[in-house]
Design an enzyme around this catalytic site. Structure first.
Site, PDB file in Angstrom:
ATOM      1  N   MET A 138       0.845  -1.206   0.000  1.00 62.58           N
ATOM      2  CA  MET A 138       0.000   0.000   0.000  1.00 62.58           C
ATOM      3  C   MET A 138       0.877   1.252   0.000  1.00 62.58           C
ATOM      4  O   MET A 138       0.392   2.351   0.301  1.00 62.58           O
ATOM      5  CB  MET A 138      -0.932  -0.013   1.209  1.00 62.58           C
ATOM      6  CG  MET A 138      -1.921  -1.172   1.144  1.00 62.58           C
ATOM      7  SD  MET A 138      -3.482  -0.807   1.938  1.00 62.58           S
ATOM      8  CE  MET A 138      -2.926  -0.455   3.602  1.00 62.58           C
TER       9      MET A 138
ATOM     10  N   GLU B  11      11.801  -0.356   5.200  1.00 66.06           N
ATOM     11  CA  GLU B  11      12.725  -1.505   5.134  1.00 66.06           C
ATOM     12  C   GLU B  11      11.995  -2.852   5.088  1.00 66.06           C
ATOM     13  O   GLU B  11      12.521  -3.821   4.527  1.00 66.06           O
ATOM     14  CB  GLU B  11      13.681  -1.481   6.321  1.00 66.06           C
ATOM     15  CG  GLU B  11      15.058  -0.910   6.017  1.00 66.06           C
ATOM     16  CD  GLU B  11      15.720  -1.504   4.766  1.00 66.06           C
ATOM     17  OE1 GLU B  11      15.931  -2.727   4.702  1.00 66.06           O
ATOM     18  OE2 GLU B  11      16.013  -0.721   3.840  1.00 66.06           O
TER      19      GLU B  11
ATOM     20  N   HIS C 273       9.128  -3.494   3.476  1.00 67.55           N
ATOM     21  CA  HIS C 273       8.798  -3.682   2.055  1.00 67.55           C
ATOM     22  C   HIS C 273      10.073  -3.972   1.257  1.00 67.55           C
ATOM     23  O   HIS C 273      10.069  -4.831   0.358  1.00 67.55           O
ATOM     24  CB  HIS C 273       8.142  -2.427   1.478  1.00 67.55           C
ATOM     25  CG  HIS C 273       6.871  -2.004   2.157  1.00 67.55           C
ATOM     26  ND1 HIS C 273       6.780  -0.867   2.919  1.00 67.55           N
ATOM     27  CD2 HIS C 273       5.639  -2.567   2.165  1.00 67.55           C
ATOM     28  CE1 HIS C 273       5.542  -0.736   3.363  1.00 67.55           C
ATOM     29  NE2 HIS C 273       4.827  -1.759   2.933  1.00 67.55           N
TER      30      HIS C 273
ATOM     31  N   GLY D 234       4.774 -10.314   3.916  1.00 68.51           N
ATOM     32  CA  GLY D 234       5.500 -10.262   5.184  1.00 68.51           C
ATOM     33  C   GLY D 234       4.812 -11.062   6.276  1.00 68.51           C
ATOM     34  O   GLY D 234       3.588 -11.077   6.366  1.00 68.51           O
ATOM     35  N   GLU D 235       5.621 -11.695   7.125  1.00 66.72           N
ATOM     36  CA  GLU D 235       5.075 -12.405   8.293  1.00 66.72           C
ATOM     37  C   GLU D 235       4.548 -11.418   9.334  1.00 66.72           C
ATOM     38  O   GLU D 235       3.851 -11.805  10.258  1.00 66.72           O
ATOM     39  CB  GLU D 235       6.154 -13.317   8.904  1.00 66.72           C
ATOM     40  CG  GLU D 235       6.453 -14.502   8.007  1.00 66.72           C
ATOM     41  CD  GLU D 235       7.659 -15.321   8.447  1.00 66.72           C
ATOM     42  OE1 GLU D 235       8.332 -14.931   9.440  1.00 66.72           O
ATOM     43  OE2 GLU D 235       7.943 -16.338   7.784  1.00 66.72           O
TER      44      GLU D 235
ATOM     45  N   GLN E  97      -2.939 -12.333   7.418  1.00 68.99           N
ATOM     46  CA  GLN E  97      -3.072 -12.065   5.974  1.00 68.99           C
ATOM     47  C   GLN E  97      -2.331 -13.127   5.165  1.00 68.99           C
ATOM     48  O   GLN E  97      -2.858 -13.662   4.179  1.00 68.99           O
ATOM     49  CB  GLN E  97      -2.513 -10.680   5.668  1.00 68.99           C
ATOM     50  CG  GLN E  97      -2.303 -10.392   4.193  1.00 68.99           C
ATOM     51  CD  GLN E  97      -1.898  -8.950   3.953  1.00 68.99           C
ATOM     52  OE1 GLN E  97      -2.715  -8.059   4.004  1.00 68.99           O
ATOM     53  NE2 GLN E  97      -0.616  -8.722   3.694  1.00 68.99           N
TER      54      GLN E  97
HETATM   55  P1  AMP Z   1       1.455  -2.899   3.512  1.00 71.52           P
HETATM   56  O1  AMP Z   1       2.006  -1.868   2.573  1.00 71.52           O
HETATM   57  O2  AMP Z   1       1.483  -2.474   4.943  1.00 71.52           O
HETATM   58  O3  AMP Z   1       0.125  -3.438   3.053  1.00 71.52           O
HETATM   59  O4  AMP Z   1       2.455  -4.130   3.455  1.00 71.52           O
HETATM   60  C1  AMP Z   1       2.805  -4.720   2.232  1.00 71.52           C
HETATM   61  C2  AMP Z   1       3.576  -5.986   2.510  1.00 71.52           C
HETATM   62  O5  AMP Z   1       4.749  -5.667   3.258  1.00 71.52           O
HETATM   63  C3  AMP Z   1       2.780  -6.996   3.326  1.00 71.52           C
HETATM   64  O6  AMP Z   1       3.032  -8.305   2.818  1.00 71.52           O
HETATM   65  C4  AMP Z   1       3.352  -6.822   4.708  1.00 71.52           C
HETATM   66  O7  AMP Z   1       3.261  -7.989   5.513  1.00 71.52           O
HETATM   67  C5  AMP Z   1       4.801  -6.505   4.398  1.00 71.52           C
HETATM   68  N1  AMP Z   1       5.419  -5.817   5.535  1.00 71.52           N
HETATM   69  C6  AMP Z   1       4.992  -4.664   6.125  1.00 71.52           C
HETATM   70  N2  AMP Z   1       5.777  -4.359   7.179  1.00 71.52           N
HETATM   71  C7  AMP Z   1       6.705  -5.332   7.272  1.00 71.52           C
HETATM   72  C8  AMP Z   1       7.790  -5.603   8.167  1.00 71.52           C
HETATM   73  N3  AMP Z   1       8.097  -4.797   9.188  1.00 71.52           N
HETATM   74  N4  AMP Z   1       8.529  -6.711   7.950  1.00 71.52           N
HETATM   75  C9  AMP Z   1       8.239  -7.571   6.924  1.00 71.52           C
HETATM   76  N5  AMP Z   1       7.246  -7.363   6.058  1.00 71.52           N
HETATM   77  C10 AMP Z   1       6.477  -6.270   6.222  1.00 71.52           C
END
Ligand code: AMP
Length: 282
Positions: A30, A35, A37, A148-149, A154
């Site tokens: 999004m 870091e 991402h 991401g875990e 999700q």
């Molecule tokens: P988002 O933009 O928040 O929807 O996240 C996009 C992707 O990045 C998702 O698969 C998240 O799980 C992953 N993600 C977000 N924050 C982290 C993090 N701190 N460590 C690992 N993956 C992350």
């Protein structure tokens, strides 16, 4: 690096890569990239010949009183980070490109799985996630997709959807990336004022304590969750949404901390809802 705003541009480019016999990885985001991402983009660039990053704040996964309008956005910075970490194409559509009619077709898991954990306070969230990720899968047709875990529920839901809908896509889970002081990195951390930023460390402290108790042999979920909850309750700015132990695949609550059990929490720090988790590895 190519920046595409239409579905057609993405399809044309991916087809051209396929004709050359190249493999394609997808990293859905999004935006307001950090870091966490970057680690997903690097993992995709290492495993696939070409990497597509989508940057799209998906309206269908936000509830009526959530932060869709205020969600942070900075596409210039995002595209620079994508280029620096090895992306080949960034897909940055307007809402109208993704939802050209008011959306009335959704992809939804009907079991209890999306109603557990975050689903209790965010009832339409995972329906929106499954719908947009399905659309991205259909647009990009990737070989692998990276998640991401940090968003463990999700990730489990996407794996389940991929199996149920026969997407021939390998789902790769990537470890949580943390700030130096332990806070799991999130785009939503930018909402925190300095005092809240300090208070937010109660999440990673609680996670670290839970992990340590499991490492030392504790298998009783109630005991571990109680100790973790006490850490959170000591922080005056924190309000617990949930602290739970669930089966890592079905998301059903469990009482014993066996292999692959997910211990997850959501906690409000002021008005900001943060999540963190660990998986039991014996
Ligand atoms: P988002 O933009 O928040 O929807 O996240 C996009 C992707 O990045 C998702 O698969 C998240 O799980 C992953 N993600 C977000 N924050 C982290 C993090 N701190 N460590 C690992 N993956 C992350």
């Amino acid at each position: 690096m190519i920046i595409a705003t239409t579905i057609q541009e993405v399809r044309d480019q991916v087809r051209a890569w396929r004709r050359e016999g190249l493999t394609v990885g997808l990293v859905p985001t999004m935006g307001y990239l950090h870091e966490g991402h970057a680690s997903l983009i690097r993992a995709s660039a290492a495993a696939c010949d070409r990497t597509v990053v989508s940057v799209f704040v998906n309206p269908t996964q936000f509830g009526p009183n959530e932060d869709l309008e205020s969600y942070p956005r900075d596409f210039a910075r995002d595209s620079a980070l994508c280029e620096a970490t090895g992306a080949d194409l960034v897909f940055h559509p307007e809402v109208i490109e993704m939802y050209s009619h008011p959306a009335d077709t959704f992809v939804e898991i009907l079991s209890e799985m999306p109603k557990q954990l975050c689903g209790r306070t965010r009832p339409i969230h995972f329906r929106g996630v499954c719908t947009v990720v399905s659309k991205l899968f259909n647009i990009v047709l990737p070989d692998k997709a990276f998640f991401g875990e940090k968003d463990a529920q999700q990730l489990a839901i996407i794996r389940h959807m991929v199996r149920d809908m026969s997407y021939g896509i390998e789902i790769v889970g990537c470890p949580i990336v943390r700030e130096a002081d332990g806070l799991a990195i999130s785009s939503r951390n930018t909402y925190l004022n300095p005092q809240e930023r300090q208070a937010a460390l109660c999440l990673s402290r609680s996670i670290a304590l839970g992990k340590q108790m499991v490492q030392e042999g504790e298998r009783d979920a109630a005991k571990v969750l109680q100790a973790m909850t006490e850490v959170l309750e000591k922080e005056p700015l924190a309000r617990i949404d949930y602290v739970q132990a669930v089966d890592g695949i079905s998301m059903e609550p469990v009482s014993e901390l066996s292999q692959d059990v997910l211990v997850a929490m959501a906690v409000y720090i002021g008005k900001t809802r943060l999540i963190d988790n660990f998986s039991v590895r014996l």
